[in-house]
Design an enzyme around this catalytic site. Structure first.
Site, PDB file in Angstrom:
ATOM      1  N   HIS A  18      32.529  37.723  44.196  1.00 53.22           N
ATOM      2  CA  HIS A  18      33.808  37.074  44.469  1.00 53.22           C
ATOM      3  C   HIS A  18      34.697  37.152  43.228  1.00 53.22           C
ATOM      4  O   HIS A  18      34.221  37.092  42.099  1.00 53.22           O
ATOM      5  CB  HIS A  18      33.584  35.618  44.874  1.00 53.22           C
ATOM      6  CG  HIS A  18      34.811  34.948  45.377  1.00 53.22           C
ATOM      7  ND1 HIS A  18      35.706  34.317  44.531  1.00 53.22           N
ATOM      8  CD2 HIS A  18      35.317  34.821  46.635  1.00 53.22           C
ATOM      9  CE1 HIS A  18      36.692  33.828  45.246  1.00 53.22           C
ATOM     10  NE2 HIS A  18      36.484  34.126  46.528  1.00 53.22           N
ATOM     11  N   GLU A  91      39.162  42.008  48.498  1.00 48.81           N
ATOM     12  CA  GLU A  91      40.050  40.930  48.088  1.00 48.81           C
ATOM     13  C   GLU A  91      40.881  41.395  46.901  1.00 48.81           C
ATOM     14  O   GLU A  91      40.416  41.384  45.763  1.00 48.81           O
ATOM     15  CB  GLU A  91      39.291  39.638  47.796  1.00 48.81           C
ATOM     16  CG  GLU A  91      38.094  39.747  46.888  1.00 48.81           C
ATOM     17  CD  GLU A  91      37.532  38.392  46.464  1.00 48.81           C
ATOM     18  OE1 GLU A  91      37.953  37.346  46.991  1.00 48.81           O
ATOM     19  OE2 GLU A  91      36.692  38.395  45.577  1.00 48.81           O
TER      20      GLU A  91
END
Length: 176
Positions: A18, A91
Protein backbone atom coordinates in the site's frame (compact mmCIF):
# COMPACT_ATOMS: atom_id res chain seq x y z
CA UNK A 1 1.42 -8.32 11.76
CA UNK A 2 2.18 -11.95 11.08
CA UNK A 3 0.35 -14.30 8.72
CA UNK A 4 -0.78 -16.32 11.76
CA UNK A 5 -2.38 -13.19 13.25
CA UNK A 6 -4.15 -12.44 9.98
CA UNK A 7 -5.45 -16.02 9.81
CA UNK A 8 -6.55 -15.93 13.46
CA UNK A 9 -8.63 -12.82 12.75
CA UNK A 10 -10.41 -14.73 9.99
CA UNK A 11 -9.22 -12.51 7.14
CA UNK A 12 -9.15 -14.08 3.70
CA UNK A 13 -7.26 -11.21 1.98
CA UNK A 14 -4.64 -8.70 3.00
CA UNK A 15 -3.01 -5.70 1.29
CA UNK A 16 0.69 -5.52 0.57
CA UNK A 17 2.61 -2.61 -0.91
CA UNK A 18 0.00 0.00 0.00
CA UNK A 19 1.24 3.50 -0.86
CA UNK A 20 1.35 4.56 2.80
CA UNK A 21 3.48 1.54 3.70
CA UNK A 22 5.82 2.21 0.78
CA UNK A 23 6.09 5.98 1.01
CA UNK A 24 5.39 6.82 4.65
CA UNK A 25 6.78 3.75 6.45
CA UNK A 26 9.49 3.17 3.83
CA UNK A 27 8.87 -0.46 2.89
CA UNK A 28 11.09 -1.46 -0.01
CA UNK A 29 10.08 -3.51 -3.03
CA UNK A 30 11.93 -6.46 -1.43
CA UNK A 31 9.90 -6.18 1.79
CA UNK A 32 6.69 -6.01 -0.25
CA UNK A 33 7.80 -9.14 -2.13
CA UNK A 34 8.47 -11.01 1.12
CA UNK A 35 5.09 -10.04 2.57
CA UNK A 36 3.30 -10.91 -0.68
CA UNK A 37 4.94 -14.34 -0.84
CA UNK A 38 4.23 -15.01 2.87
CA UNK A 39 0.51 -14.31 2.38
CA UNK A 40 0.19 -16.30 -0.82
CA UNK A 41 2.29 -19.14 0.59
CA UNK A 42 -0.18 -19.45 3.45
CA UNK A 43 -3.09 -19.64 1.00
CA UNK A 44 -4.39 -16.16 1.77
CA UNK A 45 -5.46 -13.76 -0.94
CA UNK A 46 -3.22 -10.81 -1.58
CA UNK A 47 -4.09 -7.38 -2.94
CA UNK A 48 -0.73 -6.14 -4.19
CA UNK A 49 -0.73 -2.34 -4.44
CA UNK A 50 1.50 -0.62 -6.98
CA UNK A 51 1.67 2.95 -8.21
CA UNK A 52 3.83 5.94 -8.95
CA UNK A 53 4.37 9.24 -7.14
CA UNK A 54 3.78 12.60 -8.85
CA UNK A 55 7.45 13.22 -9.61
CA UNK A 56 7.72 9.79 -11.23
CA UNK A 57 4.61 10.47 -13.32
CA UNK A 58 5.90 13.88 -14.40
CA UNK A 59 9.24 12.29 -15.36
CA UNK A 60 7.45 9.80 -17.63
CA UNK A 61 8.30 6.85 -15.38
CA UNK A 62 4.78 5.51 -14.74
CA UNK A 63 5.29 2.24 -16.64
CA UNK A 64 8.83 1.71 -15.33
CA UNK A 65 7.81 2.20 -11.69
CA UNK A 66 4.78 -0.06 -11.97
CA UNK A 67 6.75 -2.73 -13.84
CA UNK A 68 9.50 -2.68 -11.19
CA UNK A 69 7.06 -2.91 -8.29
CA UNK A 70 5.06 -5.68 -9.99
CA UNK A 71 7.95 -7.84 -11.15
CA UNK A 72 9.83 -7.55 -7.85
CA UNK A 73 6.78 -8.50 -5.79
CA UNK A 74 5.88 -11.46 -8.01
CA UNK A 75 9.41 -12.76 -8.60
CA UNK A 76 9.30 -16.56 -8.37
CA UNK A 77 5.52 -16.70 -7.85
CA UNK A 78 3.83 -19.69 -9.48
CA UNK A 79 1.15 -18.84 -12.06
CA UNK A 80 -1.43 -21.14 -10.43
CA UNK A 81 -1.11 -19.17 -7.20
CA UNK A 82 -1.36 -15.87 -9.09
CA UNK A 83 -4.54 -17.02 -10.86
CA UNK A 84 -6.19 -18.15 -7.65
CA UNK A 85 -5.12 -15.69 -4.96
CA UNK A 86 -3.66 -12.52 -6.48
CA UNK A 87 -5.31 -9.16 -7.05
CA UNK A 88 -3.36 -6.12 -8.23
CA UNK A 89 -4.46 -2.64 -7.14
CA UNK A 90 -3.13 0.28 -9.17
CA UNK A 91 -3.07 3.26 -6.85
CA UNK A 92 -1.51 6.32 -8.43
CA UNK A 93 -0.02 7.93 -5.34
CA UNK A 94 -0.33 11.35 -6.93
CA UNK A 95 -4.14 11.02 -7.07
CA UNK A 96 -4.72 9.93 -3.47
CA UNK A 97 -6.03 12.71 -1.27
CA UNK A 98 -4.32 15.40 -3.34
CA UNK A 99 -7.25 16.82 -5.25
CA UNK A 100 -5.64 15.59 -8.49
CA UNK A 101 -7.80 13.21 -10.52
CA UNK A 102 -6.55 10.33 -12.62
CA UNK A 103 -8.68 10.40 -15.77
CA UNK A 104 -10.35 7.08 -16.51
CA UNK A 105 -8.52 6.83 -19.87
CA UNK A 106 -5.19 7.21 -18.06
CA UNK A 107 -6.17 4.59 -15.50
CA UNK A 108 -7.20 2.24 -18.32
CA UNK A 109 -3.83 2.68 -20.06
CA UNK A 110 -1.97 1.78 -16.88
CA UNK A 111 -4.24 -1.21 -16.22
CA UNK A 112 -3.71 -2.38 -19.79
CA UNK A 113 0.06 -2.07 -19.26
CA UNK A 114 -0.15 -4.07 -16.01
CA UNK A 115 -2.16 -6.82 -17.72
CA UNK A 116 0.33 -6.95 -20.59
CA UNK A 117 3.18 -7.17 -18.08
CA UNK A 118 1.45 -10.07 -16.33
CA UNK A 119 1.03 -11.82 -19.70
CA UNK A 120 4.74 -11.33 -20.36
CA UNK A 121 5.64 -12.71 -16.92
CA UNK A 122 3.23 -15.65 -17.08
CA UNK A 123 0.81 -16.03 -20.00
CA UNK A 124 -2.37 -14.34 -21.27
CA UNK A 125 -4.66 -16.75 -19.41
CA UNK A 126 -3.03 -15.83 -16.10
CA UNK A 127 -3.07 -12.12 -16.97
CA UNK A 128 -6.79 -12.34 -17.70
CA UNK A 129 -7.48 -14.26 -14.47
CA UNK A 130 -5.77 -11.77 -12.17
CA UNK A 131 -8.10 -9.01 -11.01
CA UNK A 132 -6.72 -5.50 -11.44
CA UNK A 133 -8.41 -2.88 -9.30
CA UNK A 134 -8.16 0.90 -9.39
CA UNK A 135 -7.49 2.73 -6.14
CA UNK A 136 -6.77 6.41 -6.67
CA UNK A 137 -9.39 8.40 -4.74
CA UNK A 138 -12.45 6.70 -6.21
CA UNK A 139 -15.55 8.90 -5.91
CA UNK A 140 -19.23 8.61 -6.79
CA UNK A 141 -18.46 10.95 -9.70
CA UNK A 142 -15.69 8.75 -11.13
CA UNK A 143 -16.96 5.22 -10.51
CA UNK A 144 -19.14 4.77 -13.60
CA UNK A 145 -16.42 5.83 -16.04
CA UNK A 146 -13.75 3.78 -14.30
CA UNK A 147 -15.82 0.60 -14.17
CA UNK A 148 -16.71 0.92 -17.87
CA UNK A 149 -13.05 0.42 -18.81
CA UNK A 150 -12.17 -3.08 -20.01
CA UNK A 151 -9.09 -3.65 -17.84
CA UNK A 152 -10.46 -2.20 -14.60
CA UNK A 153 -11.90 -5.19 -12.76
CA UNK A 154 -12.81 -3.51 -9.49
CA UNK A 155 -11.99 -0.75 -7.06
CA UNK A 156 -9.91 -0.28 -3.94
CA UNK A 157 -11.97 2.39 -2.18
CA UNK A 158 -10.39 4.53 0.50
CA UNK A 159 -11.92 7.62 2.07
CA UNK A 160 -15.19 7.37 0.17
CA UNK A 161 -15.89 4.10 2.01
CA UNK A 162 -16.20 6.09 5.24
CA UNK A 163 -19.19 8.09 3.99
CA UNK A 164 -22.19 5.81 3.62
CA UNK A 165 -23.97 7.73 0.83
CA UNK A 166 -20.78 7.91 -1.24
CA UNK A 167 -19.92 4.26 -0.66
CA UNK A 168 -23.43 3.03 -1.51
CA UNK A 169 -23.27 4.99 -4.78
CA UNK A 170 -19.89 3.44 -5.59
CA UNK A 171 -21.22 -0.04 -4.81
CA UNK A 172 -24.16 0.59 -7.12
CA UNK A 173 -22.21 1.90 -10.10
CA UNK A 174 -23.76 1.92 -13.54
CA UNK A 175 -21.92 1.14 -16.76
CA UNK A 176 -23.27 1.95 -20.18
Amino acid sequence: VSVAMIEECGAAFCLTGHSERRHVIGESDAVVRDKTHALLGAGLGCVLCIGEKIEEREAGQTDAVNARQLTTALEGLDEAVAKKLLTIAYEPVWAIGTGLVCPSDTAQKVHEFIRAKLAQMYDQETADAVRIQYGGSVTPDSVDELMAKPDIDGLLVGGASLVSDKFVRILNYETA
